[in-house]
Scaffold this motif. Structure first.
Motif, PDB file in Angstrom:
ATOM      1  N   UNK A  31      18.606 -21.360  32.785  1.00 55.06           N
ATOM      2  CA  UNK A  31      17.553 -21.536  31.777  1.00 55.06           C
ATOM      3  C   UNK A  31      16.177 -21.356  32.393  1.00 55.06           C
ATOM      4  N   UNK A  32      15.994 -21.842  33.618  1.00 55.82           N
ATOM      5  CA  UNK A  32      14.703 -21.706  34.294  1.00 55.82           C
ATOM      6  C   UNK A  32      14.342 -20.247  34.537  1.00 55.82           C
ATOM      7  N   UNK A  33      15.347 -19.388  34.542  1.00 55.42           N
ATOM      8  CA  UNK A  33      15.136 -17.958  34.816  1.00 55.42           C
ATOM      9  C   UNK A  33      15.244 -17.097  33.555  1.00 55.42           C
ATOM     10  N   UNK A  34      15.380 -17.741  32.420  1.00 55.89           N
ATOM     11  CA  UNK A  34      15.469 -17.031  31.131  1.00 55.89           C
ATOM     12  C   UNK A  34      14.056 -16.835  30.590  1.00 55.89           C
ATOM     13  N   UNK A  35      13.641 -15.591  30.367  1.00 55.55           N
ATOM     14  CA  UNK A  35      12.289 -15.326  29.850  1.00 55.55           C
ATOM     15  C   UNK A  35      12.376 -14.308  28.729  1.00 55.55           C
ATOM     16  N   UNK A  36      12.178 -14.779  27.506  1.00 53.65           N
ATOM     17  CA  UNK A  36      12.188 -13.904  26.344  1.00 53.65           C
ATOM     18  C   UNK A  36      10.768 -13.405  26.107  1.00 53.65           C
ATOM     19  N   UNK A  37      10.638 -12.115  25.853  1.00 52.23           N
ATOM     20  CA  UNK A  37       9.312 -11.534  25.611  1.00 52.23           C
ATOM     21  C   UNK A  37       9.426 -10.444  24.552  1.00 52.23           C
ATOM     22  N   UNK A  38       8.297  -9.985  24.091  1.00 52.79           N
ATOM     23  CA  UNK A  38       8.248  -8.982  23.029  1.00 52.79           C
ATOM     24  C   UNK A  38       8.183  -7.589  23.662  1.00 52.79           C
ATOM     25  N   UNK A  39       9.285  -6.865  23.592  1.00 59.56           N
ATOM     26  CA  UNK A  39       9.338  -5.549  24.250  1.00 59.56           C
ATOM     27  C   UNK A  39       8.389  -4.550  23.590  1.00 59.56           C
ATOM     28  N   UNK A 117      -0.581  -0.286  43.751  1.00 55.76           N
ATOM     29  CA  UNK A 117      -1.746  -0.437  42.872  1.00 55.76           C
ATOM     30  C   UNK A 117      -1.347  -1.194  41.611  1.00 55.76           C
ATOM     31  N   UNK A 118      -2.205  -2.109  41.179  1.00 51.95           N
ATOM     32  CA  UNK A 118      -1.971  -2.860  39.935  1.00 51.95           C
ATOM     33  C   UNK A 118      -2.733  -2.177  38.804  1.00 51.95           C
ATOM     34  N   UNK A 119      -2.020  -1.895  37.697  1.00 48.36           N
ATOM     35  CA  UNK A 119      -2.643  -1.242  36.543  1.00 48.36           C
ATOM     36  C   UNK A 119      -3.167  -2.245  35.528  1.00 48.36           C
ATOM     37  N   UNK A 120      -2.452  -3.326  35.339  1.00 46.54           N
ATOM     38  CA  UNK A 120      -2.866  -4.345  34.357  1.00 46.54           C
ATOM     39  C   UNK A 120      -2.073  -5.619  34.631  1.00 46.54           C
ATOM     40  N   UNK A 121      -2.589  -6.743  34.150  1.00 48.35           N
ATOM     41  CA  UNK A 121      -1.896  -8.015  34.348  1.00 48.35           C
ATOM     42  C   UNK A 121      -2.409  -9.047  33.354  1.00 48.35           C
ATOM     43  N   UNK A 122      -1.634 -10.103  33.211  1.00 49.46           N
ATOM     44  CA  UNK A 122      -2.062 -11.250  32.421  1.00 49.46           C
ATOM     45  C   UNK A 122      -1.445 -12.491  33.035  1.00 49.46           C
ATOM     46  N   UNK A 123      -2.265 -13.479  33.310  1.00 54.88           N
ATOM     47  CA  UNK A 123      -1.771 -14.724  33.891  1.00 54.88           C
ATOM     48  C   UNK A 123      -1.443 -15.763  32.815  1.00 54.88           C
ATOM     49  N   UNK A 124      -1.518 -15.366  31.542  1.00 56.51           N
ATOM     50  CA  UNK A 124      -1.133 -16.248  30.433  1.00 56.51           C
ATOM     51  C   UNK A 124      -0.237 -15.458  29.481  1.00 56.51           C
ATOM     52  N   UNK A 125       0.558 -16.145  28.651  1.00 56.47           N
ATOM     53  CA  UNK A 125       1.406 -15.449  27.678  1.00 56.47           C
ATOM     54  C   UNK A 125       0.675 -15.105  26.389  1.00 56.47           C
ATOM     55  N   UNK A 126      -0.616 -15.315  26.339  1.00 56.07           N
ATOM     56  CA  UNK A 126      -1.387 -15.056  25.129  1.00 56.07           C
ATOM     57  C   UNK A 126      -1.754 -13.579  25.043  1.00 56.07           C
ATOM     58  N   UNK A 127      -0.738 -12.761  24.758  1.00 58.54           N
ATOM     59  CA  UNK A 127      -0.931 -11.318  24.635  1.00 58.54           C
ATOM     60  C   UNK A 127       0.213 -10.770  23.780  1.00 58.54           C
ATOM     61  N   UNK A 128       0.212  -9.480  23.524  1.00 59.07           N
ATOM     62  CA  UNK A 128       1.211  -8.889  22.629  1.00 59.07           C
ATOM     63  C   UNK A 128       2.631  -8.970  23.168  1.00 59.07           C
ATOM     64  N   UNK A 129       2.774  -9.067  24.477  1.00 57.67           N
ATOM     65  CA  UNK A 129       4.112  -9.172  25.069  1.00 57.67           C
ATOM     66  C   UNK A 129       4.629 -10.607  25.047  1.00 57.67           C
TER      67      UNK A 129
END
Length: 504
Positions: A31-39, A117-129
């Motif tokens: 469960x700790x490794x389960x991460x559901x996101x919006x593809x 190289x990093x193209x983009x990132x987000x340190x919070x889940x407050x995004x479309x994904x």
């Protein structure tokens, strides 16, 4: 509608019988490794970062799973590929760790080091994904782990030389303080603090990201309830402050030993935090003397936080083995050189006397006469010795200060207090004997992660060992009902309720 059981969201690499200091609880570990996101949402983010259309994304698959994150390979219709890294819920300190990793990669890449190289990132889940993420360059090449055990002598020599040179470049970067690297903008959003700016960024244009040093993201400072504590993790001003951080006095409470096989030696009783605090106070009295006199060994520097064969990408073409990229900079920290110094676990071979004595490796004189199985063992031993030997030789050649750092004397108090100052910590013979007993009879717990295909068999073996152990105690006339119950309740490979107060 999302397929919640998809392998894209779930951990499928292995199962858990017992994990170092956390215990079994396979279901919880998964469960700790389960991460559901919006593809579709992630595809929109990718398209925006690469200035393309979502329809141009023709491939999306899970590439691998690590200790704290899941990695995906994305392919465009042009053949261009990139990586999406999505952290598990268990990542700590999540926002700080991800923000620091991105800034660290960018900073070291600007110094000419082989970093994606990093193209983009987000340190919070407050995004479309609806998840934290890092989009980064896909580096063509071979994972060193795929060929690590098949390297030839000349390849090992070349690889260790390259590694020592990369580490020399990295460890020669000077820093004004210790901690972890951030973009100043991110750190201000996270903590309302701009940290300590890196001097070289003075005068940079406003549109360029400014780097700074902020809180140390090392896992031990944030693990469990520590993440909720208001304790010192800010930039370290000097080596002594690195060695002297403590929080136990204010926040400790009675606990049963977290590793269950240790509980028998404490009569299955909770131990007051004062015991551990006393040991920490002893350490704090020693800490100032542990700082080397040589200022160059106390200088702040950075090093890869988990240098393993799986975190190096190499080329294997006709030009020879070449390091292409160093991956996975999660939890990287800036610390005094003497703290960071040492040989990576995948390289060191200290258990072997030949390696410890730095004897130049060679195969036995009668190698050709040995049985095939014995030859295979001698070849593997030869490989380990070559890696160990040539890493030290190369480090002594290209990174002398690092070599000096992991050769500091550790032969007793006299090695540190050269002026004759008596040791501030003294133990009685009884305490020394008790400590030796605990070390010799208990030791340290091993991580018992197993591949998925071996889980059921390994679980059955563990249950059989438990059954036979309990039967033996039941037949022993000296075993009381209370003792039997305690042994059964504290069996090391059983699941436990980690929400119980006594274990937090």
């Amino acid at each position: 509608m999302k397929d919640l059981e998809s392998e894209l969201f779930n951990y499928t690499t292995g199962r858990f019988l017992q994990v170092s200091y956390i215990f079994a609880n396979d279901a919880l570990r998964l469960r700790e490794r389960r991460r559901i996101f919006d593809i579709p949402g992630l595809f929109k983010i990718i398209a925006e970062a690469l200035h393309c259309k979502t329809e141009e994304i023709v491939g999306f698959r899970k590439l691998g799973e690590g200790g704290f994150k899941r990695t995906f390979l994305i392919t465009l219709d042009t053949g261009f590929r990139l990586i999406a890294r999505i952290p598990y819920p268990l990542l700590i300190p999540k926002a700080y760790a991800l923000a620091s990793e991105v800034a660290t990669m960018d900073f070291l890449r600007s110094k000419g080091l082989p970093i994606p190289k990093v193209y983009a990132y987000s340190s919070t889940p407050k995004n479309e994904a609806e998840t934290e993420y890092i989009l980064m360059e896909y580096v063509e090449g071979t994972d060193l782990s795929q060929i690590w055990f098949d390297l030839k002598k000349d390849e090992i020599i070349s690889l260790m030389g390259q590694l020592a040179k990369v580490e020399s470049t990295m460890m020669s970067i000077s820093f004004p303080a210790g901690g972890s690297i951030y973009y100043a903008r991110d750190l201000k959003n996270l903590s309302r603090n701009e940290g300590i700016p890196l001097e070289e960024d003075e005068g940079t244009s406003p549109e360029k990201e400014r780097f700074c040093i902020g809180p140390d993201v090392s896992v031990p400072l944030w693990y469990g309830r520590r993440e909720q504590l208001d304790v010192f993790r800010e930039p370290y001003k000097d080596a002594k402050s690195v060695l002297s951080s403590s929080y136990l006095d204010r926040f400790g409470s009675p606990r049963a030993p977290y590793q269950r096989f240790r509980r028998e030696y404490y009569n299955y009783k909770k131990q007051p935090p004062s015991d551990h605090a006393e040991n920490l106070h002893r350490y704090l009295r020693l800490a100032p003397s542990l700082v080397p006199d040589d200022d160059s060994l106390s200088a702040f520097c950075i090093r890869h936080p988990d240098l393993t064969d799986s975190n190096l990408k190499v080329s294997t073409d006709s030009s020879g083995l070449q390091i292409l990229s160093m991956l996975d900079w999660q939890h990287a920290t800036i610390l005094p050189l003497f703290v960071l110094a040492g040989m990576p676990d995948v390289i060191q071979n200290e258990e072997d006397e030949v390696s410890r004595r730095m004897v130049k490796p060679k195969l036995p004189d009668d190698f050709d006469k040995l049985a095939e199985e014995k030859q295979e063992w001698e070849m593997e031993l030869f490989r380990r010795r070559l890696v160990h030997y040539h890493y030290i030789v190369s480090t002594a050649t290209y990174n002398r200060i690092h070599r000096q750092g992991f050769c500091l004397p550790v032969f007793g108090w006299e090695s540190f207090a050269k002026d004759g100052t008596p040791c501030p910590v003294v133990f009685t013979e009884d305490k020394i004997a008790a400590a030796r007993m605990l070390r010799d009879n208990v030791g340290c717990g091993e991580e018992t992660w197993v591949p998925v295909t071996q889980y059921e068999e390994a679980k059955a073996i563990g249950q059989d060992i438990k059954r036979r152990t309990l039967e033996a105690f039941a037949e022993d006339e000296e075993t009381t009902e209370e003792a039997y119950a305690m042994i059964e309740a504290n069996w090391p490979l059983d699941d436990m309720d980690e929400e119980l107060e006594e274990y937090k």
